[in-house]
Design an enzyme around this catalytic site. Structure first.
Site, short mmCIF file in Angstrom:
data_model
loop_
_atom_site.label_atom_id
_atom_site.label_comp_id
_atom_site.label_asym_id
_atom_site.label_seq_id
_atom_site.Cartn_x
_atom_site.Cartn_y
_atom_site.Cartn_z
N LYS A 83 -8.88 -34.00 -23.18
CA LYS A 83 -8.71 -34.51 -21.90
C LYS A 83 -8.38 -33.66 -20.87
O LYS A 83 -8.38 -33.62 -19.87
CB LYS A 83 -8.22 -35.86 -21.86
CG LYS A 83 -9.04 -37.01 -22.35
CD LYS A 83 -8.40 -38.42 -22.08
CE LYS A 83 -9.27 -39.51 -22.86
NZ LYS A 83 -8.76 -40.80 -22.70
N ASP A 120 -9.62 -44.19 -16.74
CA ASP A 120 -8.62 -45.02 -17.61
C ASP A 120 -7.97 -46.00 -16.68
O ASP A 120 -7.54 -47.30 -16.99
CB ASP A 120 -7.85 -44.42 -18.59
CG ASP A 120 -8.70 -43.69 -19.73
OD1 ASP A 120 -9.71 -44.45 -20.15
OD2 ASP A 120 -8.28 -42.71 -20.25
#
Ligand code: ATR
Length: 307
Positions: A83, A120
């Protein structure tokens, strides 16, 4: 559904009805439920697109993303451990994703121009609304395990939503010191007077944790404690009270010890399935620019978890 490597890209569509258009990259990535989440929604929407898993080596994320675009991919999800590398490989990064230090969604523009997002945090905000019918912004939040990747994304989102109070808790407190500095510019409140600091950091074994929990509405677990069925709860659950909302980002097992004991204490509980679904739905919205059928995503992932 098969997992591909970059070496197999040239034959990725052999014998398939629909071309690979979307993918999740990670290492390992075989366990990712993203295809089971996304494919039913793509099918329901009538998209001529397959969603696949692709294993990418750490250190090679930037070149891999360009290779994937050339192979016909049009949207990428990024999972651990890529990420941060994905963030560094993007041409443009959505500002919240930059603060979170993580990109989990990449949208390709013309000529493979890459824009990075993090779904998220916003996914968690939607999940809380769905599960508890309240807005994150109206809650005093305590985040257990704030030093990990998910914790940082959720902490950032809490600040964006301007929640009433945020207490960050981590086994390793030092990680939170740097994080607090990074998050401080996002604080936009003029009512900082009160019994507690609006943004606090605390070690998991701090004796003040009990009192901090009591002063909170929403307890979110982002530690990995609970992933194994034999795991304990990450903190003493006798401190949980009926007024608490308890959200565990873990969804497998469906009921961690934390959730079982929180429910026994009279609290309202929810697991991380709603976060998984909403973060995925947001990715799909970025790629397709249309509403997506959440129920199909839920069915897909629930079936995969049962299998
Ligand atoms: P990441 O999300 O970045 O991959 P991780 O290693 O999976 O991170 O850990 C996620 C969170 O779980 C962290 O907050 C971690 O605490 P530390 O920062 O102190 O490592 C927390 N965590 C993992 N195991 C734990 C345990 N046994 N007790 C308490 N917290 C734990």
């Amino acid at each position: 559904m098969k997992t591909f490597t970059l070496d197999q890209l040239s034959s990725i569509n052999d014998g398939e009805e629909k071309p690979a258009r979307f993918a999740v990259i990670g290492k390992p990535v075989g366990h990712s439920l993203s295809p089971e989440l996304h494919q039913p929604a793509l099918d329901e929407l009538g998209e001529e697109a397959r969603y696949v898993r692709i294993e990418v080596e750490p250190g090679n994320v930037g070149p891999a993303l360009d290779q994937l675009y050339r192979a016909g991919l049009r949207g990428i999800n990024v999972t651990v451990p890529h990420k941060l590398e994905a963030l560094e490989s993007c041409d443009v990064v959505d500002p919240p994703a930059a603060v979170m230090g993580a990109v989990n969604t990449i949208v390709y523009g013309p000529e493979g121009h890459k824009t990075g997002f993090n779904t998220d945090g916003p996914g968690l905000a939607r999940a809380i609304r769905e599960e508890f019918a309240v807005d994150l912004g109206d809650l005093k939040v305590i985040l257990i395990g704030a030093g990990g990747g998910a914790g940082r994304a959720i902490a950032t989102q809490c600040l964006i939503e301007n929640c009433t109070q945020l207490i960050l808790v981590n086994r390793t407190r030092e990680k939170l010191v740097a994080m607090k500095e990074k998050l401080a510019p996002l604080i936009h409140r003029d009512d900082l007077e009160g019994p507690r600091d609006w943004l606090e950091i605390m070690a998991l074994d701090d004796p003040a944790l009990e009192e901090a929990l009591q002063a909170s509405d929403l307890i979110i677990n982002t530690t990995s404690v609970g992933l194994k069925a034999t795991d304990p709860a990450p903190f003493p659950t006798r401190w949980i009270e009926p007024h608490h909302l308890v959200y565990d980002t873990i969804y497998n097992p469906a009921r961690t010890r934390l959730l079982r004991e929180a429910q026994a204490q009279g609290a309202r509980i929810a697991n991380g399935l709603s976060l998984l679904i909403h973060q995925g739905a947001l990715s799909l919205e970025y790629w397709l620019n249309k509403d997506v059928p959440l129920h199909r995503m839920r069915d897909g992932v629930e079936n995969a978890l049962k299998a």
